[in-house]
Design a protein around this motif. Structure first.
Motif, PDB file in Angstrom:
ATOM      1  N   GLU A   1      -0.603  -5.200  -4.641  1.00 38.92           N
ATOM      2  CA  GLU A   1      -0.981  -4.817  -3.280  1.00 38.92           C
ATOM      3  C   GLU A   1       0.137  -4.998  -2.268  1.00 38.92           C
ATOM      4  O   GLU A   1      -0.060  -4.783  -1.058  1.00 38.92           O
ATOM      5  N   ALA A   2       1.336  -5.365  -2.705  1.00 38.93           N
ATOM      6  CA  ALA A   2       2.456  -5.602  -1.796  1.00 38.93           C
ATOM      7  C   ALA A   2       2.806  -4.332  -1.029  1.00 38.93           C
ATOM      8  O   ALA A   2       2.751  -3.220  -1.551  1.00 38.93           O
ATOM      9  N   SER A   3       3.205  -4.509   0.237  1.00 33.03           N
ATOM     10  CA  SER A   3       3.624  -3.383   1.074  1.00 33.03           C
ATOM     11  C   SER A   3       4.649  -3.886   2.086  1.00 33.03           C
ATOM     12  O   SER A   3       4.800  -5.089   2.290  1.00 33.03           O
ATOM     13  N   GLY A   4       5.333  -2.962   2.709  1.00 32.94           N
ATOM     14  CA  GLY A   4       6.333  -3.348   3.698  1.00 32.94           C
ATOM     15  C   GLY A   4       7.735  -3.270   3.141  1.00 32.94           C
ATOM     16  O   GLY A   4       8.107  -2.296   2.486  1.00 32.94           O
ATOM     17  N   VAL A   5       8.531  -4.313   3.371  1.00 33.99           N
ATOM     18  CA  VAL A   5       9.944  -4.344   2.984  1.00 33.99           C
ATOM     19  C   VAL A   5      10.210  -5.587   2.155  1.00 33.99           C
ATOM     20  O   VAL A   5       9.713  -6.679   2.465  1.00 33.99           O
ATOM     21  N   VAL A   6      11.003  -5.439   1.094  1.00 36.85           N
ATOM     22  CA  VAL A   6      11.323  -6.557   0.215  1.00 36.85           C
ATOM     23  C   VAL A   6      12.833  -6.781   0.181  1.00 36.85           C
ATOM     24  O   VAL A   6      13.620  -5.850   0.352  1.00 36.85           O
ATOM     25  N   VAL A   7      13.217  -8.036  -0.017  1.00 34.97           N
ATOM     26  CA  VAL A   7      14.631  -8.398  -0.164  1.00 34.97           C
ATOM     27  C   VAL A   7      15.048  -8.098  -1.602  1.00 34.97           C
ATOM     28  O   VAL A   7      14.579  -8.743  -2.548  1.00 34.97           O
TER      29      VAL A   7
ATOM     30  N   ALA B   1       6.271   7.111 -15.317  1.00 34.07           N
ATOM     31  CA  ALA B   1       7.096   6.042 -14.746  1.00 34.07           C
ATOM     32  C   ALA B   1       6.541   5.674 -13.374  1.00 34.07           C
ATOM     33  O   ALA B   1       5.852   6.474 -12.734  1.00 34.07           O
ATOM     34  N   ALA B   2       6.830   4.468 -12.942  1.00 34.92           N
ATOM     35  CA  ALA B   2       6.372   4.041 -11.618  1.00 34.92           C
ATOM     36  C   ALA B   2       6.967   4.969 -10.558  1.00 34.92           C
ATOM     37  O   ALA B   2       8.193   5.117 -10.478  1.00 34.92           O
ATOM     38  N   PRO B   3       6.130   5.627  -9.734  1.00 39.82           N
ATOM     39  CA  PRO B   3       6.649   6.584  -8.739  1.00 39.82           C
ATOM     40  C   PRO B   3       7.557   5.906  -7.705  1.00 39.82           C
ATOM     41  O   PRO B   3       7.217   4.839  -7.187  1.00 39.82           O
ATOM     42  N   ASP B   4       8.686   6.528  -7.446  1.00 42.20           N
ATOM     43  CA  ASP B   4       9.607   6.035  -6.410  1.00 42.20           C
ATOM     44  C   ASP B   4       9.279   6.751  -5.100  1.00 42.20           C
ATOM     45  O   ASP B   4      10.135   7.380  -4.473  1.00 42.20           O
ATOM     46  N   ASP B   5       8.014   6.649  -4.709  1.00 40.18           N
ATOM     47  CA  ASP B   5       7.506   7.366  -3.539  1.00 40.18           C
ATOM     48  C   ASP B   5       6.451   6.502  -2.845  1.00 40.18           C
ATOM     49  O   ASP B   5       5.581   5.929  -3.520  1.00 40.18           O
ATOM     50  N   PRO B   6       6.542   6.325  -1.524  1.00 44.42           N
ATOM     51  CA  PRO B   6       7.506   6.940  -0.615  1.00 44.42           C
ATOM     52  C   PRO B   6       8.932   6.438  -0.880  1.00 44.42           C
ATOM     53  O   PRO B   6       9.102   5.407  -1.527  1.00 44.42           O
ATOM     54  N   PRO B   7       9.949   7.158  -0.387  1.00 42.58           N
ATOM     55  CA  PRO B   7      11.332   6.758  -0.640  1.00 42.58           C
ATOM     56  C   PRO B   7      11.579   5.299  -0.254  1.00 42.58           C
ATOM     57  O   PRO B   7      11.088   4.819   0.763  1.00 42.58           O
ATOM     58  N   ARG B   8      12.314   4.591  -1.107  1.00 44.29           N
ATOM     59  CA  ARG B   8      12.560   3.171  -0.861  1.00 44.29           C
ATOM     60  C   ARG B   8      13.517   2.925   0.298  1.00 44.29           C
ATOM     61  O   ARG B   8      13.528   1.818   0.851  1.00 44.29           O
ATOM     62  N   ASP B   9      14.353   3.903   0.645  1.00 47.28           N
ATOM     63  CA  ASP B   9      15.268   3.762   1.790  1.00 47.28           C
ATOM     64  C   ASP B   9      16.009   2.421   1.742  1.00 47.28           C
ATOM     65  O   ASP B   9      15.995   1.643   2.701  1.00 47.28           O
TER      66      ASP B   9
ATOM     67  N   ALA C   1      14.633  -2.991   0.879  1.00 47.61           N
ATOM     68  CA  ALA C   1      14.080  -1.696   0.486  1.00 47.61           C
ATOM     69  C   ALA C   1      12.597  -1.654   0.833  1.00 47.61           C
ATOM     70  O   ALA C   1      11.908  -2.687   0.853  1.00 47.61           O
ATOM     71  N   ARG C   2      12.138  -0.442   1.112  1.00 48.05           N
ATOM     72  CA  ARG C   2      10.717  -0.232   1.368  1.00 48.05           C
ATOM     73  C   ARG C   2       9.959  -0.338   0.047  1.00 48.05           C
ATOM     74  O   ARG C   2      10.399   0.178  -0.987  1.00 48.05           O
ATOM     75  N   ILE C   3       8.834  -1.001   0.052  1.00 52.37           N
ATOM     76  CA  ILE C   3       8.070  -1.225  -1.170  1.00 52.37           C
ATOM     77  C   ILE C   3       7.294   0.025  -1.562  1.00 52.37           C
ATOM     78  O   ILE C   3       6.564   0.597  -0.759  1.00 52.37           O
TER      79      ILE C   3
END
Length: 466
Positions: free
Chosen positions: A400-406, A361-369, A385-387
């Motif tokens: 390649e997305a990183s950072g925070v998403v709505v 499954a797609a890893p939920d790491d680092p924590p999405r917070d 949430a953190r990507i």
């Protein structure tokens, strides 16, 4: 006169030569069994396991832009318009076990608050959804009956061939259970289905399918289920002889997950981006024909990367079956199931290689917070949430997305232009890496907010007063 007689003899001889094989092909039935040759025995055996489904869905009335405005909403308050409305959905389903496991389409029952299943003999049961998946457009239901129920057995999709006879059974337009005949017109139809993407892998049939047939059965001449009717390709709304069914192998994977107690279908994550190899690309790569998927990107956590694949490799087979589109590869991995390894054949530098790839499954790491902004913040109701790989998969973000998403825009954020899926690059000039950083900036006492966003492949900037 003699010439006329010879001409008649030649005509009679030619007619006899053509008429002989024609007579052999179009024989008059010689027995009562031949006269009764039809689909009747097959239909009698299969139709008891195909059910009509009536679902009630609660929907909220759409609000106008003025009703959503904080100033004007008080002038548009209508106690009746705010009440949820009941929307009735009609479709079909197939019983797959004597204890009442039923499969249908997600768009028929996925959001239902009440589901009623009606059998061919008019018995009625309440049903509940065990597992549903919008992307695959499949839902597994359970009806509780004291007696054993009629059911259809599944046939492996890998054995289905183009040209086979097939019957579609369902409840088109609510007229009652209907049977239509045709053939299997095509296999591995990716991205077909007129807006129902599913997993992008369908069986195509010319057996007439119409609204209400959704969730019904596509069976072979042995009465085995080969697919679940899901959509049609049409301009008029009626059947044009191009219908699509979800293969039985994927249905079997869903049933297995539902019996294990899962409420969601966790499909394996590839962590790669790629595109089909066309004829021009094949010539550049030195291939003798088009086919396969060329890898254009790999996530750092991709199991394909761990197995040794790299950008530029051409994936030819997954699980022993050829793959020609990304959607087809996802289908093959989904059928294989999580927690296993599957063989992958790929091409690199003109040489063919085989590796075993772990299906994870797609890893939920680092924590999405994940954070929801409170009423005291500048944008209450905004969920961020953190990507990470799991978020990329859920939100269909670029690899390649990183950072925070709505995750959810909320009422106020929508008004200023934020949308679900927007990636927040910076706020007031501060680069955003974690959701806590964004929350802190949106909780401060400022008069203006400036945000840089990534929306798909487009960069945009918002500026608004708070």
């Amino acid at each position: 006169m003699a010439a006329h007689i010879w001409g008649m003899k030649i005509f009679v001889l030619i007619f006899a030569l053509f008429a002989a094989p024609l007579a052999a092909q179009q024989q008059v039935p010689q027995s009562a069994a031949q006269m009764q040759l039809s689909f009747v025995p097959l239909v009698k055996e299969a139709t008891p396991a195909v059910v009509n489904i009536y679902a009630k869905i609660m929907t909220q009335a759409q609000r106008t832009p003025l009703q959503r405005d904080p100033f004007f909403e008080r002038f548009f308050r209508d106690p009746f318009s705010e009440k949820p409305r009941v929307q009735n959905s009609l479709g079909s389903g197939v019983i797959l076990s004597a204890d009442g496991i039923v499969v249908s389409n997600y768009h028929v029952v996925g959001m239902a608050t009440e589901i009623r299943v009606v059998l061919n003999d008019r018995r009625e049961y309440n049903a509940r959804v065990l597992l549903g998946d919008r992307d695959a457009d499949l839902a597994i239901l359970k009806i509780d009956a004291e007696e054993e129920l009629p059911f259809l057995t599944l046939r492996s999709s890998e054995s289905v061939e183009v040209g086979e006879l097939a019957l579609a059974i369902g409840n088109p337009f609510g007229v009652g259970q209907t049977v239509s005949s045709g053939i299997v017109s095509g296999l591995a139809r990716s991205g077909a289905g007129g807006g129902n993407s599913g997993l992008g892998y369908f069986i195509q049939t010319d057996a007439p399918i119409n609204p209400g047939n959704s969730g019904g059965a596509l069976i072979d001449m042995a009465g085995r289920l080969i697919g679940i009717n899901t959509s049609i390709l049409t301009r008029s709304g009626g059947s044009n002889g191009i219908g699509f069914a979800i293969p039985a192998d994927l249905v079997a994977a869903f049933v297995a997950r539902a019996r294990d107690g899962a409420t969601e279908f966790d499909r394996p994550w590839a962590g790669i981006s790629g595109q089909p190899v066309d004829s021009d690309m094949a010539a550049t790569l030195g291939l003798d024909r088009s086919g396969g998927i060329i890898v254009s990107g790999l996530h750092a956590a991709s199991p394909f990367l761990e197995a040794g694949l790299d950008v530029g490799d051409v994936i030819l087979e997954v699980g022993g079956a050829a793959v020609n589109t990304p959607a087809e590869m996802v289908y093959r991995m989904s059928v294989a199931g999580l927690g296993r390894e599957t063989p992958v054949h790929y091409l690199r530098g003109g040489k063919r290689f085989e590796v075993q790839v772990s299906l994870i499954a797609a890893p939920d790491d680092p924590p999405r917070d994940q954070i929801m902004m409170t009423e005291r913040s500048l944008l209450p109701g905004l969920v961020m949430a953190r990507i990470n790989p799991a978020v990329i998969s859920e939100m269909n973000l670029p690899l390649e997305a990183s950072g925070v998403v709505v995750m959810e825009a909320g009422r106020f954020a929508q008004q200023v232009g934020l949308r679900r899926g927007d990636v927040i690059v910076d706020i007031n000039g501060t680069e955003i890496i974690a959701s806590e950083e964004a929350a802190e900036l949106l909780s401060g006492k400022v008069r203006w907010i400036e945000m840089t966003l990534l929306r798909g492949d487009r960069r945009t900037r918002l500026r608004f007063r708070v």
